[in-house]
Design a protein around this motif. Structure first.
Motif, PDB file in Angstrom:
ATOM      1  N   VAL A   1       0.863  -1.178   0.000  1.00  0.00           N
ATOM      2  CA  VAL A   1       0.000   0.000   0.000  1.00  0.00           C
ATOM      3  C   VAL A   1       0.900   1.229   0.000  1.00  0.00           C
ATOM      4  O   VAL A   1       1.748   1.380   0.878  1.00  0.00           O
ATOM      5  CB  VAL A   1      -0.939   0.032   1.230  1.00  0.00           C
ATOM      6  CG1 VAL A   1      -1.788   1.294   1.225  1.00  0.00           C
ATOM      7  CG2 VAL A   1      -1.810  -1.211   1.260  1.00  0.00           C
ATOM      8  N   LEU A   2       0.724   2.093  -0.987  1.00  0.00           N
ATOM      9  CA  LEU A   2       1.524   3.307  -1.101  1.00  0.00           C
ATOM     10  C   LEU A   2       0.699   4.501  -0.643  1.00  0.00           C
ATOM     11  O   LEU A   2      -0.326   4.816  -1.236  1.00  0.00           O
ATOM     12  CB  LEU A   2       1.966   3.509  -2.558  1.00  0.00           C
ATOM     13  CG  LEU A   2       2.723   2.342  -3.191  1.00  0.00           C
ATOM     14  CD1 LEU A   2       3.027   2.639  -4.655  1.00  0.00           C
ATOM     15  CD2 LEU A   2       3.998   2.047  -2.423  1.00  0.00           C
ATOM     16  N   ASP A   3       1.144   5.151   0.411  1.00  0.00           N
ATOM     17  CA  ASP A   3       0.396   6.294   0.952  1.00  0.00           C
ATOM     18  C   ASP A   3       1.356   7.230   1.687  1.00  0.00           C
ATOM     19  O   ASP A   3       1.220   7.478   2.876  1.00  0.00           O
ATOM     20  CB  ASP A   3      -0.709   5.801   1.893  1.00  0.00           C
ATOM     21  CG  ASP A   3      -1.681   6.914   2.281  1.00  0.00           C
ATOM     22  OD1 ASP A   3      -1.682   7.957   1.620  1.00  0.00           O
ATOM     23  OD2 ASP A   3      -2.436   6.710   3.244  1.00  0.00           O
ATOM     24  N   SER A   4       2.359   7.737   0.963  1.00  0.00           N
ATOM     25  CA  SER A   4       3.290   8.674   1.596  1.00  0.00           C
ATOM     26  C   SER A   4       3.268   9.968   0.791  1.00  0.00           C
ATOM     27  O   SER A   4       2.200  10.537   0.581  1.00  0.00           O
ATOM     28  CB  SER A   4       4.690   8.071   1.701  1.00  0.00           C
ATOM     29  OG  SER A   4       5.235   7.828   0.426  1.00  0.00           O
ATOM     30  N   ASP A   5       4.402  10.421   0.329  1.00  0.00           N
ATOM     31  CA  ASP A   5       4.481  11.626  -0.506  1.00  0.00           C
ATOM     32  C   ASP A   5       3.656  11.361  -1.770  1.00  0.00           C
ATOM     33  O   ASP A   5       3.875  10.375  -2.468  1.00  0.00           O
ATOM     34  CB  ASP A   5       5.950  11.884  -0.848  1.00  0.00           C
ATOM     35  CG  ASP A   5       6.163  13.097  -1.727  1.00  0.00           C
ATOM     36  OD1 ASP A   5       5.252  13.498  -2.481  1.00  0.00           O
ATOM     37  OD2 ASP A   5       7.259  13.656  -1.675  1.00  0.00           O
ATOM     38  N   HIS A   6       2.720  12.238  -2.082  1.00  0.00           N
ATOM     39  CA  HIS A   6       1.806  11.989  -3.199  1.00  0.00           C
ATOM     40  C   HIS A   6       2.226  12.645  -4.508  1.00  0.00           C
ATOM     41  O   HIS A   6       1.428  12.718  -5.436  1.00  0.00           O
ATOM     42  CB  HIS A   6       0.397  12.463  -2.840  1.00  0.00           C
ATOM     43  CG  HIS A   6      -0.272  11.626  -1.799  1.00  0.00           C
ATOM     44  ND1 HIS A   6       0.053  10.312  -1.568  1.00  0.00           N
ATOM     45  CD2 HIS A   6      -1.252  11.925  -0.930  1.00  0.00           C
ATOM     46  CE1 HIS A   6      -0.710   9.833  -0.596  1.00  0.00           C
ATOM     47  NE2 HIS A   6      -1.494  10.799  -0.184  1.00  0.00           N
ATOM     48  N   SER A   7       3.450  13.127  -4.610  1.00  0.00           N
ATOM     49  CA  SER A   7       3.880  13.727  -5.877  1.00  0.00           C
ATOM     50  C   SER A   7       4.069  12.618  -6.921  1.00  0.00           C
ATOM     51  O   SER A   7       4.388  11.471  -6.591  1.00  0.00           O
ATOM     52  CB  SER A   7       5.168  14.519  -5.704  1.00  0.00           C
ATOM     53  OG  SER A   7       6.229  13.661  -5.330  1.00  0.00           O
ATOM     54  N   ARG A   8       3.849  12.963  -8.176  1.00  0.00           N
ATOM     55  CA  ARG A   8       3.900  11.990  -9.265  1.00  0.00           C
ATOM     56  C   ARG A   8       5.229  11.233  -9.284  1.00  0.00           C
ATOM     57  O   ARG A   8       5.250  10.000  -9.338  1.00  0.00           O
ATOM     58  CB  ARG A   8       3.695  12.682 -10.606  1.00  0.00           C
ATOM     59  CG  ARG A   8       3.786  11.725 -11.792  1.00  0.00           C
ATOM     60  CD  ARG A   8       3.961  12.489 -13.117  1.00  0.00           C
ATOM     61  NE  ARG A   8       4.108  11.590 -14.222  1.00  0.00           N
ATOM     62  CZ  ARG A   8       5.261  11.007 -14.576  1.00  0.00           C
ATOM     63  NH1 ARG A   8       6.362  11.218 -13.892  1.00  0.00           N
ATOM     64  NH2 ARG A   8       5.307  10.197 -15.621  1.00  0.00           N
ATOM     65  N   ASP A   9       6.336  11.950  -9.262  1.00  0.00           N
ATOM     66  CA  ASP A   9       7.637  11.299  -9.374  1.00  0.00           C
ATOM     67  C   ASP A   9       7.921  10.367  -8.204  1.00  0.00           C
ATOM     68  O   ASP A   9       8.483   9.289  -8.381  1.00  0.00           O
ATOM     69  CB  ASP A   9       8.750  12.338  -9.514  1.00  0.00           C
ATOM     70  CG  ASP A   9       8.699  13.059 -10.856  1.00  0.00           C
ATOM     71  OD1 ASP A   9       8.013  12.584 -11.780  1.00  0.00           O
ATOM     72  OD2 ASP A   9       9.361  14.105 -10.972  1.00  0.00           O
ATOM     73  N   HIS A  10       7.511  10.775  -7.003  1.00  0.00           N
ATOM     74  CA  HIS A  10       7.738   9.931  -5.831  1.00  0.00           C
ATOM     75  C   HIS A  10       6.915   8.646  -5.919  1.00  0.00           C
ATOM     76  O   HIS A  10       7.434   7.554  -5.689  1.00  0.00           O
ATOM     77  CB  HIS A  10       7.399  10.689  -4.546  1.00  0.00           C
ATOM     78  CG  HIS A  10       7.662   9.890  -3.315  1.00  0.00           C
ATOM     79  ND1 HIS A  10       8.899   9.832  -2.728  1.00  0.00           N
ATOM     80  CD2 HIS A  10       6.860   9.075  -2.596  1.00  0.00           C
ATOM     81  CE1 HIS A  10       8.846   9.031  -1.670  1.00  0.00           C
ATOM     82  NE2 HIS A  10       7.615   8.558  -1.577  1.00  0.00           N
ATOM     83  N   VAL A  11       5.649   8.779  -6.260  1.00  0.00           N
ATOM     84  CA  VAL A  11       4.778   7.601  -6.357  1.00  0.00           C
ATOM     85  C   VAL A  11       5.250   6.692  -7.492  1.00  0.00           C
ATOM     86  O   VAL A  11       5.275   5.469  -7.343  1.00  0.00           O
ATOM     87  CB  VAL A  11       3.299   8.007  -6.540  1.00  0.00           C
ATOM     88  CG1 VAL A  11       2.416   6.788  -6.767  1.00  0.00           C
ATOM     89  CG2 VAL A  11       2.811   8.811  -5.339  1.00  0.00           C
ATOM     90  N   LEU A  12       5.652   7.276  -8.606  1.00  0.00           N
ATOM     91  CA  LEU A  12       6.143   6.454  -9.716  1.00  0.00           C
ATOM     92  C   LEU A  12       7.400   5.693  -9.302  1.00  0.00           C
ATOM     93  O   LEU A  12       7.547   4.504  -9.614  1.00  0.00           O
ATOM     94  CB  LEU A  12       6.418   7.330 -10.945  1.00  0.00           C
ATOM     95  CG  LEU A  12       6.807   6.602 -12.225  1.00  0.00           C
ATOM     96  CD1 LEU A  12       5.787   5.537 -12.614  1.00  0.00           C
ATOM     97  CD2 LEU A  12       6.989   7.619 -13.352  1.00  0.00           C
ATOM     98  N   ASP A  13       8.281   6.339  -8.563  1.00  0.00           N
ATOM     99  CA  ASP A  13       9.474   5.658  -8.056  1.00  0.00           C
ATOM    100  C   ASP A  13       9.087   4.522  -7.104  1.00  0.00           C
ATOM    101  O   ASP A  13       9.665   3.432  -7.162  1.00  0.00           O
ATOM    102  CB  ASP A  13      10.388   6.655  -7.354  1.00  0.00           C
ATOM    103  CG  ASP A  13      11.710   6.028  -6.946  1.00  0.00           C
ATOM    104  OD1 ASP A  13      12.337   5.342  -7.779  1.00  0.00           O
ATOM    105  OD2 ASP A  13      12.121   6.229  -5.783  1.00  0.00           O
TER     106      ASP A  13
END
Length: 92
Positions: free
Chosen positions: A4-16
């Motif tokens: 489950v991904l729910d931290s920094d919601h910026s595009r680049d961070h989530v894509l990483d």
């Protein structure tokens, strides 16, 4: 393994995160991208009274869309999405 991904919601961070943790997810399990709802907003309606502002295109849904174009390991689960009456993570 489910992620489950729910931290920094910026595009680049989530894509990483998707690129890093996606390979750890075992077959039949899920990687959940939280707060994809941010990608459905219109630029003039973006909340600005917060510590971090996620403009359309720089949010989790944009990352998810990009990642799904890169891999065939994942797909949106339409059955689960159809069961959610209200969600902050549609399609995520």
């Amino acid at each position: 393994v489910m992620v489950v991904l729910d931290s920094d919601h910026s595009r680049d961070h989530v894509l990483d995160e998707l690129r890093t943790y996606g390979p750890l997810v075992t077959q039949g399990q899920y990687i959940v991208v939280a707060d994809t709802l941010l990608g459905y907003g219109e630029a003039p309606k973006t909340p600005t009274k917060r510590s971090k502002i996620w403009h359309p295109g720089d949010e989790p849904y944009a990352a998810l869309t990009a990642y799904l174009k890169e891999t065939d390991r994942f797909e949106t689960d339409d059955v689960i999405n159809g069961k959610l009456v209200l969600s902050s993570s549609p399609g995520g």
